[in-house]
Design a protein around this motif. Structure first.
Motif, PDB file in Angstrom:
ATOM      1  N   ALA A 134       0.841  -1.205   0.000  1.00 15.24           N
ATOM      2  CA  ALA A 134       0.000   0.000   0.000  1.00 15.24           C
ATOM      3  C   ALA A 134       0.873   1.251   0.000  1.00 15.24           C
ATOM      4  O   ALA A 134       0.582   2.226  -0.710  1.00 15.24           O
ATOM      5  CB  ALA A 134      -0.920  -0.009   1.219  1.00 15.24           C
ATOM      6  N   ALA A 135       1.947   1.248   0.785  1.00  9.78           N
ATOM      7  CA  ALA A 135       2.839   2.411   0.835  1.00  9.78           C
ATOM      8  C   ALA A 135       3.517   2.641  -0.504  1.00  9.78           C
ATOM      9  O   ALA A 135       3.615   3.779  -0.988  1.00  9.78           O
ATOM     10  CB  ALA A 135       3.886   2.212   1.936  1.00  9.78           C
ATOM     11  N   GLU A 245     -13.825   8.447  17.715  1.00 10.66           N
ATOM     12  CA  GLU A 245     -13.423   7.614  16.589  1.00 10.66           C
ATOM     13  C   GLU A 245     -11.978   7.935  16.229  1.00 10.66           C
ATOM     14  O   GLU A 245     -11.560   9.097  16.268  1.00 10.66           O
ATOM     15  CB  GLU A 245     -14.322   7.872  15.375  1.00 10.66           C
ATOM     16  N   THR A 246     -11.215   6.903  15.883  1.00 10.03           N
ATOM     17  CA  THR A 246      -9.814   7.096  15.524  1.00 10.03           C
ATOM     18  C   THR A 246      -9.515   6.412  14.204  1.00 10.03           C
ATOM     19  O   THR A 246     -10.165   5.436  13.828  1.00 10.03           O
ATOM     20  CB  THR A 246      -8.872   6.525  16.598  1.00 10.03           C
ATOM     21  N   ARG A 247      -8.516   6.925  13.504  1.00 12.23           N
ATOM     22  CA  ARG A 247      -8.030   6.296  12.286  1.00 12.23           C
ATOM     23  C   ARG A 247      -6.666   6.898  11.975  1.00 12.23           C
ATOM     24  O   ARG A 247      -6.234   7.875  12.599  1.00 12.23           O
ATOM     25  CB  ARG A 247      -8.978   6.519  11.107  1.00 12.23           C
ATOM     26  N   ILE A 248      -5.953   6.312  11.002  1.00 15.17           N
ATOM     27  CA  ILE A 248      -4.666   6.830  10.554  1.00 15.17           C
ATOM     28  C   ILE A 248      -4.837   7.366   9.140  1.00 15.17           C
ATOM     29  O   ILE A 248      -5.400   6.700   8.273  1.00 15.17           O
ATOM     30  CB  ILE A 248      -3.577   5.735  10.580  1.00 15.17           C
ATOM     31  N   ILE A 249      -4.353   8.584   8.914  1.00 14.25           N
ATOM     32  CA  ILE A 249      -4.399   9.214   7.598  1.00 14.25           C
ATOM     33  C   ILE A 249      -2.997   9.185   7.017  1.00 14.25           C
ATOM     34  O   ILE A 249      -2.033   9.584   7.672  1.00 14.25           O
ATOM     35  CB  ILE A 249      -4.910  10.664   7.691  1.00 14.25           C
ATOM     36  N   HIS A 250      -2.891   8.732   5.759  1.00 17.14           N
ATOM     37  CA  HIS A 250      -1.571   8.514   5.167  1.00 17.14           C
ATOM     38  C   HIS A 250      -1.198   9.508   4.073  1.00 17.14           C
ATOM     39  O   HIS A 250      -0.077   9.440   3.563  1.00 17.14           O
ATOM     40  CB  HIS A 250      -1.491   7.095   4.593  1.00 17.14           C
TER      41      HIS A 250
END
Length: 269
Positions: A134-135, A245-250
């Motif tokens: 993905a990266a 709510e949590t998440r990681i933004i790339h």
């Protein structure tokens, strides 16, 4: 009306009906697939449910990843449906991730420690390989997009850094600090009225607690090995209904969309 014209009119109507029929079959099959996917979190099982639905309307084949293809008999001959795809890739990815989570939980709950560690490690390696892919692909895609514009470093950000006490100032990660300044400059260029409190979080990461009228919206900035506009932002937002709510933004494009939505909801821009 001449006989030839009547036949042509009939053929056109017949063709339209066939197309509507195929569209209905495709729509209902996709609905069956999505419903089963939400209930089972298994693309394979969802695919089999869709296959059973299609069996009464034609012939279909199930693929290893749960997707399927179908041929439906019509008056004009067999019509091929080029795979009834799931448009919402996030739902499918969620199902796969939930399956991995279940495997980790089962290993932890049911296996002896050595076997559990071996099983969890195998899942972990698969997840890391997927993250690396993905990266790599994200880096290629980001190269095709225009870089977000950057403003000068805003005064409020400099002032907040100067207000950090000696302990926090010594603990902040230089890499996180550099990343946070670039991120703040991108936000300030697009949303100049937005300000944030600045603090130091876990492992010296910079925390930006954005001002909002009725909820909390914060970013914790971590360094990333990929060049900007790739970012590593841990987002936390509070909602009256579902809590935190949590998440990681790339990537910064997604980050700007997210903070823009927050600002519009709070009427702060």
């Amino acid at each position: 009306m001449k006989t030839k014209d009547r036949h042509e009119s009939y053929d056109r109507k017949s063709h339209l009906l066939q197309e509507k029929f195929l569209a209905l079959i495709e729509k209902q099959t996709e609905s069956t697939y999505l419903r089963a996917l939400a209930e089972t979190c298994s693309p394979g099982e969802a695919g089999r449910d869709a296959e059973r639905y299609l069996e009464v309307n034609g012939v279909c084949g199930i693929q290893g990843d749960g997707s399927f293809e179908a041929t439906v008999d019509t008056d004009e001959g067999p019509k091929y449906l080029s795979g009834v795809s799931v448009n919402d890739a996030v739902n499918e990815a969620t199902a796969f991730c939930q399956s991995l989570n279940n495997q980790i939980s089962r290993a932890f709950d049911a296996l002896p420690p050595e076997d559990a560690l071996r099983s969890i490690g195998a899942v972990w390696r698969l997840a890391e390989n997927t993250c690396e892919l993905a990266a790599a692909r994200s880096r290629l895609v980001l190269g095709k997009l225009p870089r977000p514009c950057l403003s000068q470093t805003p005064d409020w950000y400099r002032n907040r850094l100067e207000e950090l006490d000696e302990e926090d100032g010594a603990a902040v990660s230089p890499a996180s600090l550099a990343a946070s300044e670039t991120i703040v400059r991108a936000v300030a260029c697009k949303f100049p009225s937005l300000h944030a409190e600045v603090s130091v979080g876990l492992l010296g990461r910079v925390v930006l607690d954005w001002h909002a009228l009725s909820s909390r919206y914060a970013w914790m900035i971590d360094a990333t090995e990929l060049p900007f506009p790739a970012v590593n932002i841990y987002e936390a937002s509070s909602h009256a209904v579902c809590g935190i709510e949590t998440r990681i933004i790339h990537d910064m494009h997604e980050a700007l969309c997210a903070i823009g939505e927050m600002a519009n909801r709070q009427n702060v821009v």
